[in-house]
Scaffold this motif. Sequence first.
Motif, PDB file in Angstrom:
ATOM      1  N   SER A  28       0.801  -1.226   0.000  1.00  0.00           N
ATOM      2  CA  SER A  28       0.000   0.000   0.000  1.00  0.00           C
ATOM      3  C   SER A  28       0.837   1.281   0.000  1.00  0.00           C
ATOM      4  N   ALA A  29       1.909   1.322   0.771  1.00  0.00           N
ATOM      5  CA  ALA A  29       2.744   2.536   0.788  1.00  0.00           C
ATOM      6  C   ALA A  29       3.391   2.763  -0.579  1.00  0.00           C
ATOM      7  N   HIS A  30       3.757   1.686  -1.258  1.00  0.00           N
ATOM      8  CA  HIS A  30       4.356   1.807  -2.590  1.00  0.00           C
ATOM      9  C   HIS A  30       3.315   2.283  -3.609  1.00  0.00           C
ATOM     10  N   ILE A  31       2.095   1.752  -3.481  1.00  0.00           N
ATOM     11  CA  ILE A  31       1.027   2.198  -4.383  1.00  0.00           C
ATOM     12  C   ILE A  31       0.750   3.675  -4.148  1.00  0.00           C
ATOM     13  N   ARG A  32       0.635   4.051  -2.888  1.00  0.00           N
ATOM     14  CA  ARG A  32       0.334   5.458  -2.556  1.00  0.00           C
ATOM     15  C   ARG A  32       1.436   6.388  -3.042  1.00  0.00           C
ATOM     16  N   ALA A  33       2.685   5.894  -3.061  1.00  0.00           N
ATOM     17  CA  ALA A  33       3.818   6.714  -3.504  1.00  0.00           C
ATOM     18  C   ALA A  33       3.990   6.692  -5.025  1.00  0.00           C
ATOM     19  N   PHE A  34       3.191   5.874  -5.719  1.00  0.00           N
ATOM     20  CA  PHE A  34       3.319   5.789  -7.173  1.00  0.00           C
ATOM     21  C   PHE A  34       2.968   7.146  -7.785  1.00  0.00           C
ATOM     22  N   PRO A  35       3.716   7.579  -8.787  1.00  0.00           N
ATOM     23  CA  PRO A  35       3.418   8.882  -9.403  1.00  0.00           C
ATOM     24  C   PRO A  35       1.967   8.978  -9.856  1.00  0.00           C
ATOM     25  N   GLY A  36       1.300  10.018  -9.388  1.00  0.00           N
ATOM     26  CA  GLY A  36      -0.084  10.265  -9.783  1.00  0.00           C
ATOM     27  C   GLY A  36      -1.116   9.748  -8.807  1.00  0.00           C
ATOM     28  N   CYS A  37      -0.724   8.909  -7.831  1.00  0.00           N
ATOM     29  CA  CYS A  37      -1.683   8.427  -6.828  1.00  0.00           C
ATOM     30  C   CYS A  37      -1.837   9.495  -5.748  1.00  0.00           C
ATOM     31  N   LEU A  38      -3.068   9.946  -5.554  1.00  0.00           N
ATOM     32  CA  LEU A  38      -3.347  11.008  -4.595  1.00  0.00           C
ATOM     33  C   LEU A  38      -3.926  10.496  -3.284  1.00  0.00           C
ATOM     34  N   PHE A  55     -10.381   2.009  -2.738  1.00  0.00           N
ATOM     35  CA  PHE A  55     -10.825   3.292  -3.275  1.00  0.00           C
ATOM     36  C   PHE A  55      -9.567   4.118  -3.470  1.00  0.00           C
ATOM     37  N   SER A  56      -9.342   4.555  -4.675  1.00  0.00           N
ATOM     38  CA  SER A  56      -8.138   5.349  -4.932  1.00  0.00           C
ATOM     39  C   SER A  56      -8.479   6.563  -5.782  1.00  0.00           C
ATOM     40  N   LYS A  57      -7.677   7.612  -5.596  1.00  0.00           N
ATOM     41  CA  LYS A  57      -7.794   8.831  -6.398  1.00  0.00           C
ATOM     42  C   LYS A  57      -6.468   9.010  -7.124  1.00  0.00           C
ATOM     43  N   TRP A  58      -6.593   9.376  -8.386  1.00  0.00           N
ATOM     44  CA  TRP A  58      -5.433   9.539  -9.249  1.00  0.00           C
ATOM     45  C   TRP A  58      -5.485  10.910  -9.915  1.00  0.00           C
ATOM     46  N   GLU A  59      -4.322  11.427 -10.253  1.00  0.00           N
ATOM     47  CA  GLU A  59      -4.272  12.729 -10.932  1.00  0.00           C
ATOM     48  C   GLU A  59      -5.030  12.691 -12.249  1.00  0.00           C
ATOM     49  N   ASN A  66      -0.804   4.087 -16.071  1.00  0.00           N
ATOM     50  CA  ASN A  66       0.639   3.884 -15.860  1.00  0.00           C
ATOM     51  C   ASN A  66       0.870   2.920 -14.696  1.00  0.00           C
ATOM     52  N   TYR A  67       0.119   3.082 -13.633  1.00  0.00           N
ATOM     53  CA  TYR A  67       0.232   2.154 -12.500  1.00  0.00           C
ATOM     54  C   TYR A  67      -0.179   0.745 -12.923  1.00  0.00           C
ATOM     55  N   ARG A  68      -1.300   0.630 -13.636  1.00  0.00           N
ATOM     56  CA  ARG A  68      -1.811  -0.683 -14.030  1.00  0.00           C
ATOM     57  C   ARG A  68      -0.857  -1.426 -14.964  1.00  0.00           C
ATOM     58  N   HIS A  69       0.054  -0.716 -15.610  1.00  0.00           N
ATOM     59  CA  HIS A  69       1.038  -1.348 -16.492  1.00  0.00           C
ATOM     60  C   HIS A  69       2.423  -1.438 -15.841  1.00  0.00           C
ATOM     61  N   SER A  70       2.492  -1.185 -14.550  1.00  0.00           N
ATOM     62  CA  SER A  70       3.778  -1.189 -13.850  1.00  0.00           C
ATOM     63  C   SER A  70       4.093  -2.565 -13.254  1.00  0.00           C
ATOM     64  N   ASP A  71       5.362  -2.766 -12.932  1.00  0.00           N
ATOM     65  CA  ASP A  71       5.779  -3.986 -12.233  1.00  0.00           C
ATOM     66  C   ASP A  71       5.126  -4.057 -10.858  1.00  0.00           C
ATOM     67  N   LEU A  72       4.944  -2.918 -10.197  1.00  0.00           N
ATOM     68  CA  LEU A  72       4.310  -2.900  -8.881  1.00  0.00           C
ATOM     69  C   LEU A  72       2.907  -3.493  -8.965  1.00  0.00           C
ATOM     70  N   PHE A  73       2.121  -3.068  -9.939  1.00  0.00           N
ATOM     71  CA  PHE A  73       0.775  -3.614 -10.088  1.00  0.00           C
ATOM     72  C   PHE A  73       0.834  -5.098 -10.432  1.00  0.00           C
ATOM     73  N   ARG A  74       1.652  -5.458 -11.405  1.00  0.00           N
ATOM     74  CA  ARG A  74       1.730  -6.864 -11.822  1.00  0.00           C
ATOM     75  C   ARG A  74       2.106  -7.770 -10.654  1.00  0.00           C
ATOM     76  N   ASN A  75       3.079  -7.364  -9.865  1.00  0.00           N
ATOM     77  CA  ASN A  75       3.516  -8.181  -8.727  1.00  0.00           C
ATOM     78  C   ASN A  75       2.442  -8.259  -7.641  1.00  0.00           C
ATOM     79  N   THR A  76       1.800  -7.134  -7.353  1.00  0.00           N
ATOM     80  CA  THR A  76       0.750  -7.113  -6.332  1.00  0.00           C
ATOM     81  C   THR A  76      -0.446  -7.939  -6.782  1.00  0.00           C
ATOM     82  N   TRP A  77      -0.848  -7.776  -8.033  1.00  0.00           N
ATOM     83  CA  TRP A  77      -2.010  -8.506  -8.552  1.00  0.00           C
ATOM     84  C   TRP A  77      -1.726 -10.009  -8.617  1.00  0.00           C
TER      85      TRP A  77
END
Length: 101
Positions: A28-38, A55-59, A66-77
């Motif tokens: 969660s902290a990594h997701i929250r720190a992802f560019p554009g996650c508010l 529930f998430s808010k994005w710029e 960009n998050y959904r195509h990231s390694d962070l998303f792929r690994n978490t999912w």
Amino acid sequence: MPSFKRIVKMTFRPEEIDNFLEVFRQSSAHIRAFPGCLHLELWRGKRQENVLFTFSKWESEEALENYRHSDLFRNTWAKTKPLFAEKAAAWSVDTLAELIE
């Protein structure tokens, strides 16, 4: 500044809830720190404790994509999806009214 909001409903096998909560704790902290996650929240259903929502808010929609195509998303999912009792559902929503105290 308008933001892009996303709600994801996840229904887990009851015996897998603690495993998901650990995945969320680790990511969660990594997701929250992802560019554009508010903003990021995790919700639990009142009557169905194995139904959780993020529930998430994005710029912008682009920031979410960009998050959904990231390694962070792929690994978490990859850690989350096997824990489901049924397929996840997601909604992108716009705020029509916001009433704040």
